[in-house]
Write a protein that holds these residues in place. Structure first.
Motif, short mmCIF file in Angstrom:
data_model
loop_
_atom_site.label_atom_id
_atom_site.label_comp_id
_atom_site.label_asym_id
_atom_site.label_seq_id
_atom_site.Cartn_x
_atom_site.Cartn_y
_atom_site.Cartn_z
N PRO A 1 10.56 -15.11 -3.28
CA PRO A 1 9.07 -15.67 -3.11
C PRO A 1 8.11 -14.70 -2.64
N GLU A 2 8.29 -13.44 -1.96
CA GLU A 2 7.27 -12.47 -1.63
C GLU A 2 6.86 -11.85 -3.04
N ASP A 3 7.55 -11.91 -4.17
CA ASP A 3 7.19 -11.29 -5.17
C ASP A 3 6.65 -12.61 -6.04
N LEU A 4 7.25 -13.38 -6.15
CA LEU A 4 6.97 -14.61 -7.12
C LEU A 4 5.61 -15.29 -6.97
N VAL A 5 5.32 -15.38 -5.76
CA VAL A 5 4.07 -16.34 -5.08
C VAL A 5 2.57 -15.50 -5.50
N VAL B 1 8.06 4.30 -10.61
CA VAL B 1 8.04 5.19 -9.49
C VAL B 1 8.82 5.23 -8.43
N GLY B 2 9.03 3.67 -8.04
CA GLY B 2 10.01 3.33 -6.94
C GLY B 2 11.42 3.67 -7.21
N PHE B 3 11.73 3.42 -8.61
CA PHE B 3 13.22 3.73 -8.92
C PHE B 3 13.60 5.38 -8.89
N PHE B 4 12.38 6.24 -9.09
CA PHE B 4 13.10 7.61 -8.86
C PHE B 4 12.57 8.30 -7.94
N SER B 5 11.83 7.50 -6.68
CA SER B 5 11.50 8.49 -5.63
C SER B 5 12.21 7.74 -4.49
N GLY B 6 11.91 8.59 -3.33
CA GLY B 6 12.69 8.45 -2.15
C GLY B 6 12.18 7.10 -1.33
N GLN B 7 12.96 6.72 -0.23
CA GLN B 7 12.63 5.22 0.27
C GLN B 7 11.51 5.59 1.15
N LEU B 8 10.75 4.52 1.17
CA LEU B 8 9.56 4.35 1.90
C LEU B 8 9.64 3.24 3.19
N PRO B 9 8.98 3.51 4.35
CA PRO B 9 9.18 2.52 5.62
C PRO B 9 8.53 1.17 4.95
N ALA B 10 9.16 0.25 5.52
CA ALA B 10 8.64 -1.11 5.16
C ALA B 10 6.94 -1.03 5.55
N LEU B 11 6.42 -1.88 4.62
CA LEU B 11 4.75 -2.16 4.62
C LEU B 11 4.61 -3.63 4.27
N PRO B 12 3.61 -3.95 4.73
CA PRO B 12 3.23 -5.55 4.90
C PRO B 12 2.64 -5.78 3.51
N TYR B 13 3.07 -5.32 2.45
CA TYR B 13 2.30 -5.44 0.95
C TYR B 13 2.48 -6.67 0.37
N ALA B 14 3.59 -7.52 0.82
CA ALA B 14 3.57 -9.10 0.24
C ALA B 14 2.78 -9.91 1.16
N SER B 15 2.42 -9.66 2.33
CA SER B 15 1.69 -10.51 3.14
C SER B 15 0.09 -10.11 2.73
N LEU B 16 -0.21 -8.85 2.53
CA LEU B 16 -1.51 -8.56 2.14
C LEU B 16 -1.85 -9.37 0.67
N SER B 17 -0.83 -9.32 -0.27
CA SER B 17 -1.10 -9.91 -1.38
C SER B 17 -1.13 -11.44 -1.23
N PHE B 18 -0.64 -12.09 -0.37
CA PHE B 18 -0.58 -13.53 -0.17
C PHE B 18 -1.97 -13.82 0.28
#
Length: 204
Positions: free
Chosen positions: A49-53, A87-104
């Motif tokens: 849902p955080e991607d689909l919405v 970019v995400g597939f070939f890069s390192g891990q990032l800390p959790a970000l509220p990207y989905a909530s900001l998109s909503f």
């Protein structure tokens, strides 16, 4: 006849309950369809849902603003999603970000207040949202479908945007637009709630 019908219903309930209580496999987050990595990527988007919405919200907003917005976003959003995924597939891990909530919150508010922003601003915001969501999709798919799964996600985003934006843009009924704006307010409210949960997690 009624007793026989009740027995069949009871049997169906028992079988369904047993299938839930005794699963044959458990998968965390990523979904394996058995039909290949492209379909795995498709189902991954449809069941997240955080991607689909946000995809649906961007498609609805572009449809409300007219065909010009829909024609451009039809290619901008899937491409941004795919590039962010690479970019995400070939890069390192990032800390959790509220990207989905900001998109909503962002596109929910735009729909709810029926704000008309310039098409270039809209495309820039949508590209930023698509890139960020794609980035974390790419990181999630490292242990799953991989790059081919990102192709499935990109195609699914394209199809969803094409269908929904077209349906919304050709609808001239006032009550349809009002329902969509109410749905936008719900999306924005969900984004605000998700943002609060994210902040609370850091405070506590």
């Amino acid at each position: 006849m009624k007793v026989f019908g009740r027995e069949r219903a009871f049997t169906a309930v028992v079988v369904f309950t047993c299938s839930i209580l005794f699963p044959t496999a458990g998968l965390a987050h990523l979904v394996t369809t058995g039909m290949g990595p492209v379909y795995d990527g498709t189902v991954h988007l449809l069941l997240t849902p955080e991607d689909l919405v946000p995809v649906l919200a961007i498609a609805v907003y572009s449809g409300l603003q007219g065909r010009e917005y829909g024609r451009y976003i039809l290619f901008v959003l899937p491409l941004a999603w795919f590039l962010g995924g690479m970019v995400g597939f070939f890069s390192g891990q990032l800390p959790a970000l509220p990207y989905a909530s900001l998109s909503f919150l962002l596109f929910g508010l735009l729909i709810a207040i029926n704000a008309r922003i310039p098409v270039l601003v809209f495309l820039s915001l949508a590209a930023a949202v698509g890139t960020m969501h794609g980035f974390f999709n790419g990181q999630a798919l490292k242990t799953g479908p991989g790059v081919v799964g990102m192709i499935g996600i990109m195609v699914t985003v394209f199809v969803l945007v094409a269908i929904i934006s077209a349906l919304v843009s050709v609808s001239s009924r006032y009550w349809v637009k009002m329902i969509l704006r109410v749905m936008g307010s719900w999306i924005a409210a969900s984004g605000l709630l998700m943002t609060g949960w994210f902040i609370r997690g850091y405070i506590t």
